[in-house]
Design a protein around this motif. Structure first.
Motif, PDB file in Angstrom:
ATOM      1  N   VAL A 333       0.821  -1.223   0.000  1.00 23.51           N
ATOM      2  CA  VAL A 333       0.000   0.000   0.000  1.00 23.51           C
ATOM      3  C   VAL A 333       0.849   1.265   0.000  1.00 23.51           C
ATOM      4  N   THR A 334       2.159   1.116  -0.103  1.00 22.57           N
ATOM      5  CA  THR A 334       3.039   2.284  -0.135  1.00 22.57           C
ATOM      6  C   THR A 334       2.685   3.194  -1.310  1.00 22.57           C
ATOM      7  N   ASP A 335       2.715   4.505  -1.056  1.00 24.17           N
ATOM      8  CA  ASP A 335       2.413   5.528  -2.063  1.00 24.17           C
ATOM      9  C   ASP A 335       0.948   5.484  -2.523  1.00 24.17           C
ATOM     10  N   SER A 336       0.083   4.858  -1.724  1.00 22.56           N
ATOM     11  CA  SER A 336      -1.354   4.859  -2.030  1.00 22.56           C
ATOM     12  C   SER A 336      -2.089   5.542  -0.879  1.00 22.56           C
ATOM     13  N   LYS A 337      -3.407   5.674  -1.022  1.00 18.70           N
ATOM     14  CA  LYS A 337      -4.243   6.276   0.021  1.00 18.70           C
ATOM     15  C   LYS A 337      -4.768   5.234   0.995  1.00 18.70           C
ATOM     16  N   VAL A 338      -4.353   3.998   0.832  1.00 17.83           N
ATOM     17  CA  VAL A 338      -4.781   2.906   1.704  1.00 17.83           C
ATOM     18  C   VAL A 338      -3.786   2.768   2.862  1.00 17.83           C
ATOM     19  N   GLN A 339      -4.309   2.624   4.075  1.00 14.38           N
ATOM     20  CA  GLN A 339      -3.457   2.439   5.244  1.00 14.38           C
ATOM     21  C   GLN A 339      -3.946   1.232   6.034  1.00 14.38           C
ATOM     22  N   VAL A 340      -3.050   0.282   6.273  1.00 13.25           N
ATOM     23  CA  VAL A 340      -3.374  -0.888   7.083  1.00 13.25           C
ATOM     24  C   VAL A 340      -3.102  -0.526   8.543  1.00 13.25           C
ATOM     25  N   LEU A 341      -4.172  -0.429   9.324  1.00 14.13           N
ATOM     26  CA  LEU A 341      -4.032  -0.005  10.717  1.00 14.13           C
ATOM     27  C   LEU A 341      -4.026  -1.166  11.697  1.00 14.13           C
ATOM     28  N   GLN A 342      -4.546  -2.300  11.292  1.00 10.94           N
ATOM     29  CA  GLN A 342      -4.680  -3.407  12.236  1.00 10.94           C
ATOM     30  C   GLN A 342      -4.509  -4.737  11.504  1.00 10.94           C
ATOM     31  N   ILE A 343      -3.813  -5.676  12.152  1.00 14.00           N
ATOM     32  CA  ILE A 343      -3.698  -7.034  11.625  1.00 14.00           C
ATOM     33  C   ILE A 343      -4.029  -7.995  12.761  1.00 14.00           C
ATOM     34  N   LYS A 344      -4.936  -8.937  12.506  1.00 13.12           N
ATOM     35  CA  LYS A 344      -5.347  -9.901  13.527  1.00 13.12           C
ATOM     36  C   LYS A 344      -5.278 -11.316  12.963  1.00 13.12           C
ATOM     37  N   ARG A 345      -5.004 -12.258  13.838  1.00 14.02           N
ATOM     38  CA  ARG A 345      -5.131 -13.673  13.506  1.00 14.02           C
ATOM     39  C   ARG A 345      -6.541 -14.100  13.896  1.00 14.02           C
ATOM     40  N   GLN A 346      -7.250 -14.728  12.998  1.00 14.46           N
ATOM     41  CA  GLN A 346      -8.642 -15.075  13.259  1.00 14.46           C
ATOM     42  C   GLN A 346      -8.804 -16.022  14.441  1.00 14.46           C
ATOM     43  N   ARG A 347      -7.872 -16.948  14.617  1.00 17.36           N
ATOM     44  CA  ARG A 347      -8.000 -17.943  15.678  1.00 17.36           C
ATOM     45  C   ARG A 347      -7.363 -17.516  16.980  1.00 17.36           C
ATOM     46  N   SER A 348      -6.688 -16.383  16.994  1.00 16.74           N
ATOM     47  CA  SER A 348      -5.924 -15.991  18.168  1.00 16.74           C
ATOM     48  C   SER A 348      -6.554 -14.810  18.857  1.00 16.74           C
ATOM     49  N   VAL A 349      -6.402 -14.745  20.190  1.00 12.60           N
ATOM     50  CA  VAL A 349      -6.881 -13.582  20.923  1.00 12.60           C
ATOM     51  C   VAL A 349      -5.891 -12.428  20.820  1.00 12.60           C
ATOM     52  N   ARG A 350      -4.663 -12.726  20.384  1.00 13.98           N
ATOM     53  CA  ARG A 350      -3.689 -11.643  20.307  1.00 13.98           C
ATOM     54  C   ARG A 350      -3.962 -10.779  19.101  1.00 13.98           C
TER      55      ARG A 350
END
Length: 404
Positions: A333-350
């Motif tokens: 997403v570099t040089d775009s208007k998209v920003q990844v703010l969060q990443i989660k593992r579906q099976r994990s509480v972390r």
């Protein structure tokens, strides 16, 4: 009579490090247009106008500017303190704002200080408002030695019910006194969790002391009850006249998929005629992408191609350890208007932010930290329940104490 009901603005919120200033500014501009176009007679903000007890200066500026602009529209505003709001901060400008047609009830008080007459466009009394804010236990009850957690919970529920009834009785007397042929409608407010309300990640899990939820049957028979605290707009117990307006902007990614709204309660003479939901535009696009890494990358490419500002939460369904996951997604997403703010593992509480691969305290609620620590100790179920009750009481007291 038309009363606009909104709540949970959370001015000053930091969303994974991103300011919500532009969204809130756009919302307030839109709201002012609704007040003008819909000929609104009063606006009720049912708590949590700010996100913290010490909001940033730009949040206070938005608040003050809104008050001035509403005063120019000759439409009164009624602001109720929420659990996120500082009583002291709201109270410091209470007298000044009353001169600008804005009335603030920061905490529990006597009914004569929280009962207001709302007039129609002709200047005649139209309805009576019994303004109830977030009720802190210390405002309405005293703890007694030897009480169990359950005893305190039950006592608090009864104290809240008594508070509502006392304020309703006072307001009803005013409504009967002012009504020429029949009592005027009585509107009540609240900032609390009710039984069966559907919450979201952004709603703090500690509500009213150690009370999980308030039974809606304990509300007095007001014509309309305008509630705040739950961020998803909804009816309470299937009642058309008891409602959460919800927050006007999504305060967490899990609030996507449900439209945001303000509510307009229409009163015809002595009764509630109908409640109209007015959809709030989405001022900042949010997106949740779920799937395997390859699927996530395809969806990210689609968002980048749209050339729009989008804040993204990625939910990865794979348990495969990918050491350079953050770098790969950020590079995409570099040089775009998209920003990844969060990443989660579906099976994990972390839960991981896009900035760090390790779980940090900032990513956990205080309840999660306590429960994880408690799980490592050899306590019995009864001991764990007792410690949880004590922790809840201490945590609530800490959050309600203003910072020096």
């Amino acid at each position: 009579m038309r009363v606009l009901h909104t709540s949970d603005w959370h001015l000053g919120q930091s969303f994974y490090g991103k300011s919500r200033f532009e969204e809130h500014q756009a919302f307030l501009k839109w709201l002012l247009e609704q007040v003008r176009e819909q000929a609104i007679d009063a606006v009720i903000i049912a708590g949590d106008i700010f996100d913290t007890g010490t909001p940033p200066s730009y949040a206070r500026a938005l608040y003050n500017q809104f008050v001035v602009q509403m005063q120019q529209l000759s439409c009164p505003v009624f602001i109720l303190g929420g659990n996120h709001d500082s009583v002291a901060m709201l109270a410091e400008s209470q007298s000044l704002l009353s001169c600008l047609n804005t009335y603030v009830v920061p905490c529990g008080c006597e009914p004569q200080d929280a009962t207001f007459i709302i007039h129609d466009k002709s200047g005649a009394p139209g309805l009576v408002l019994a303004a109830v804010p977030y009720l802190r236990p210390r405002d309405i009850m005293r703890s007694e030695a030897g009480q169990s957690g359950l005893d305190k919970q039950q006592q608090l529920g009864l104290a809240i019910a008594d508070y509502y009834q006392h304020h309703y009785d006072y307001a009803l007397a005013k409504a009967q006194q002012l009504g020429a042929l029949a009592p005027l409608p009585v509107v009540m407010t609240g900032h609390l969790t009710t039984v069966g309300a559907s919450s979201s990640e952004s709603v703090r899990e500690i509500y009213i002391g150690s009370l999980d939820a308030f039974n809606a049957k304990a509300f007095p028979p007001a014509s309309y009850v305008a509630l705040g605290h739950i961020h998803r707009g909804q009816l309470v117990a299937g009642s058309e006249h008891i409602r959460y307006s919800g927050s006007p902007i999504p305060l967490s990614f899990d609030e996507l998929g449900r439209g945001k709204q303000v509510l307009i309660a229409h009163f015809d003479g002595q009764s509630l005629e109908r409640v109209v939901s007015v959809a709030v535009p989405l001022f900042q696009k949010l997106a949740v992408i779920k799937g395997q890494l390859a699927e996530v990358e395809v969806e990210l490419n689609k968002l980048v191609a749209m050339d729009e500002s989008v804040w993204v939460s990625v939910v990865l369904s794979s348990d495969e350890l990918i050491s350079d996951l953050q770098q790969r997604l950020q590079a995409q997403v570099t040089d775009s208007k998209v920003q990844v703010l969060q990443i989660k593992r579906q099976r994990s509480v972390r839960q991981l932010t896009a900035l760090d691969t390790q779980e940090t305290l900032s990513e956990l609620s205080i309840d999660e930290v306590f429960q994880r620590r408690l799980a490592n100790e050899p306590y019995s179920d009864n001991e764990q329940a007792r410690l949880t009750t004590l922790f809840t009481q201490v945590a609530v007291a800490a959050m309600e104490t203003p910072l020096a």
